[in-house]
Design a protein around this motif. Structure first.
Motif, short mmCIF file in Angstrom:
data_model
loop_
_atom_site.label_atom_id
_atom_site.label_comp_id
_atom_site.label_asym_id
_atom_site.label_seq_id
_atom_site.Cartn_x
_atom_site.Cartn_y
_atom_site.Cartn_z
N SER A 124 33.25 -82.13 95.08
CA SER A 124 34.58 -81.60 95.38
C SER A 124 34.60 -81.28 96.87
O SER A 124 33.69 -80.60 97.37
CB SER A 124 34.87 -80.33 94.56
N ALA A 125 35.59 -81.79 97.58
CA ALA A 125 35.61 -81.67 99.03
C ALA A 125 36.85 -80.92 99.52
O ALA A 125 37.85 -80.80 98.81
CB ALA A 125 35.57 -83.06 99.67
N THR A 126 36.77 -80.46 100.75
CA THR A 126 37.92 -79.80 101.39
C THR A 126 38.96 -80.85 101.76
O THR A 126 38.66 -82.03 101.94
CB THR A 126 37.47 -79.06 102.65
N HIS A 127 40.19 -80.38 101.91
CA HIS A 127 41.31 -81.29 102.21
C HIS A 127 41.64 -81.26 103.70
O HIS A 127 42.73 -80.85 104.11
CB HIS A 127 42.52 -80.92 101.36
N ASP A 128 40.67 -81.68 104.49
CA ASP A 128 40.85 -81.76 105.94
C ASP A 128 40.11 -82.99 106.44
O ASP A 128 39.57 -83.77 105.64
CB ASP A 128 40.33 -80.48 106.62
N GLU A 129 40.09 -83.18 107.76
CA GLU A 129 39.47 -84.39 108.31
C GLU A 129 38.00 -84.51 107.89
O GLU A 129 37.53 -85.59 107.54
CB GLU A 129 39.58 -84.40 109.83
N SER A 164 36.43 -87.51 105.56
CA SER A 164 35.31 -88.33 106.02
C SER A 164 34.15 -88.29 105.02
O SER A 164 33.59 -89.34 104.66
CB SER A 164 34.84 -87.83 107.39
N ALA A 165 33.81 -87.09 104.55
CA ALA A 165 32.71 -86.96 103.60
C ALA A 165 33.05 -87.64 102.28
O ALA A 165 32.21 -88.31 101.67
CB ALA A 165 32.39 -85.49 103.37
N SER A 166 34.28 -87.48 101.83
CA SER A 166 34.70 -88.06 100.56
C SER A 166 34.74 -89.58 100.63
O SER A 166 34.37 -90.26 99.66
CB SER A 166 36.07 -87.52 100.15
N MET A 167 35.17 -90.12 101.76
CA MET A 167 35.19 -91.57 101.90
C MET A 167 33.77 -92.14 101.89
O MET A 167 33.54 -93.25 101.37
CB MET A 167 35.94 -91.97 103.17
N ALA A 168 32.83 -91.37 102.43
CA ALA A 168 31.44 -91.83 102.40
C ALA A 168 30.91 -91.87 100.97
O ALA A 168 30.22 -92.81 100.57
CB ALA A 168 30.58 -90.91 103.26
N VAL A 169 31.25 -90.85 100.19
CA VAL A 169 30.83 -90.83 98.78
C VAL A 169 31.53 -91.95 98.02
O VAL A 169 30.89 -92.70 97.26
CB VAL A 169 31.14 -89.46 98.14
N ALA A 170 32.84 -92.08 98.22
CA ALA A 170 33.60 -93.12 97.51
C ALA A 170 33.11 -94.52 97.87
O ALA A 170 33.19 -95.43 97.06
CB ALA A 170 35.09 -92.98 97.83
N GLY A 171 32.61 -94.67 99.10
CA GLY A 171 32.09 -95.96 99.52
C GLY A 171 30.86 -96.40 98.75
O GLY A 171 30.52 -97.59 98.75
N PHE A 186 32.18 -89.76 90.12
CA PHE A 186 31.02 -89.76 91.01
C PHE A 186 29.76 -89.22 90.33
O PHE A 186 28.80 -88.86 91.01
CB PHE A 186 31.31 -88.92 92.26
N TRP A 187 29.73 -89.18 89.00
CA TRP A 187 28.60 -88.54 88.32
C TRP A 187 27.27 -89.22 88.58
O TRP A 187 26.22 -88.58 88.55
CB TRP A 187 28.87 -88.45 86.81
N ARG A 188 27.28 -90.50 88.87
CA ARG A 188 26.03 -91.22 89.14
C ARG A 188 25.52 -90.98 90.56
O ARG A 188 24.32 -91.07 90.81
CB ARG A 188 26.23 -92.73 88.95
N ILE A 189 26.41 -90.73 91.50
CA ILE A 189 26.02 -90.71 92.91
C ILE A 189 26.12 -89.33 93.56
O ILE A 189 25.35 -89.02 94.47
CB ILE A 189 26.88 -91.72 93.72
N SER A 190 27.04 -88.50 93.10
CA SER A 190 27.18 -87.16 93.68
C SER A 190 27.82 -86.24 92.64
O SER A 190 29.00 -85.89 92.75
CB SER A 190 28.03 -87.22 94.95
#
Length: 229
Positions: free
Chosen positions: A67-72, A76-83, A59-63
């Motif tokens: 590093s995110a928490t391992h909860d809902e 959600s936040a990680s899927m938004a970044v990965a998207g 994710f170096w280009r976008i974020s």
């Protein structure tokens, strides 16, 4: 730490060395959660086995530094970044890390790919588009939909999936299993009752100790047989 250079910039890849100081290389590819405590623990485990491990930051280009928490909320936040991730650029980054790792004197010119979740898809694509010495793919959601890539893979490759993964349709995994059966050097293990990311021991919502231990034992046997440290 080692620096990886690609056409549109460069990024740092943390490096784990075995106690001996040298060994075959493995590019360890992140989940959507980034370089977190889980991935660091896997890198340390692989280094303890004798591998030189490098972790590219997808994710170096976008974020940068994600590093995110391992909860809902973290999912959600990680899927938004990965998207926002461009898969082709991510594969380019993985292959560039592979080349960088191979060029280190500590690896003797050898390097493979090993990924979980998002990284499982990237490891599969990198094995098809590049020339790693070995590939391990844990529950890569895009793998079944990219079945034709399997024909391009010449290195030993192992797939691990959960039989009750809500993110990956069972029909797709079944088709992959059929293709793997006739592909030399490929093997697949489907753990019945296991969901997604079952190996992630720092994510209570995902971790399942029994299939995690079973999958890891199979992976260690596979690496020992096809790519020993």
């Amino acid at each position: 730490m080692t620096k990886v250079t690609v056409a549109d910039g460069s990024f740092d890849a943390p490096l784990w060395l075995p106690e001996s100081g040298s060994g075959p290389g493995l590019v360890l590819i992140q989940e959507i959660f980034g370089l977190d405590d889980y991935l660091k623990s896997v890198a340390a485990d692989l280094a303890a086995l004798g591998y030189v491990v490098a972790v590219p930051e997808l994710f170096w280009r976008i974020s940068p530094g994600w590093s995110a928490t391992h909860d809902e909320a973290g999912v959600s936040a990680s899927m938004a970044v990965a998207g926002r991730l461009d898969p082709a650029s991510a594969v380019t980054d993985v292959l560039a890390t592979l080349a960088t790792l191979r060029a280190l004197p500590e690896t003797g010119g050898r390097a493979g790919v090993f990924g979980f979740c998002l990284g499982g898809s990237m490891a599969y694509a990198a094995a098809a588009e590049g020339d790693p010495d070995v590939a391990v793919s844990y529950y890569g959601s895009r793998v079944p939909e990219q079945l034709p890539l399997l024909d391009k893979i010449t290195c030993p490759i192992q797939f691990q999936f959960g039989g009750a993964d809500p993110y990956i349709p069972a029909e797709g995994v079944s088709r992959l299993a059929d293709a793997v059966a006739s592909h030399d050097g490929a093997e697949i293990h489907i753990h019945e009752g296991a969901g997604h990311a079952f190996h992630n021991h720092v994510a209570p919502m995902f971790h399942q100790p029994e299939p995690a231990a079973a999958a890891w034992a199979l992976t260690l046997e596979f690496l020992g047989r096809t790519y020993p440290a």
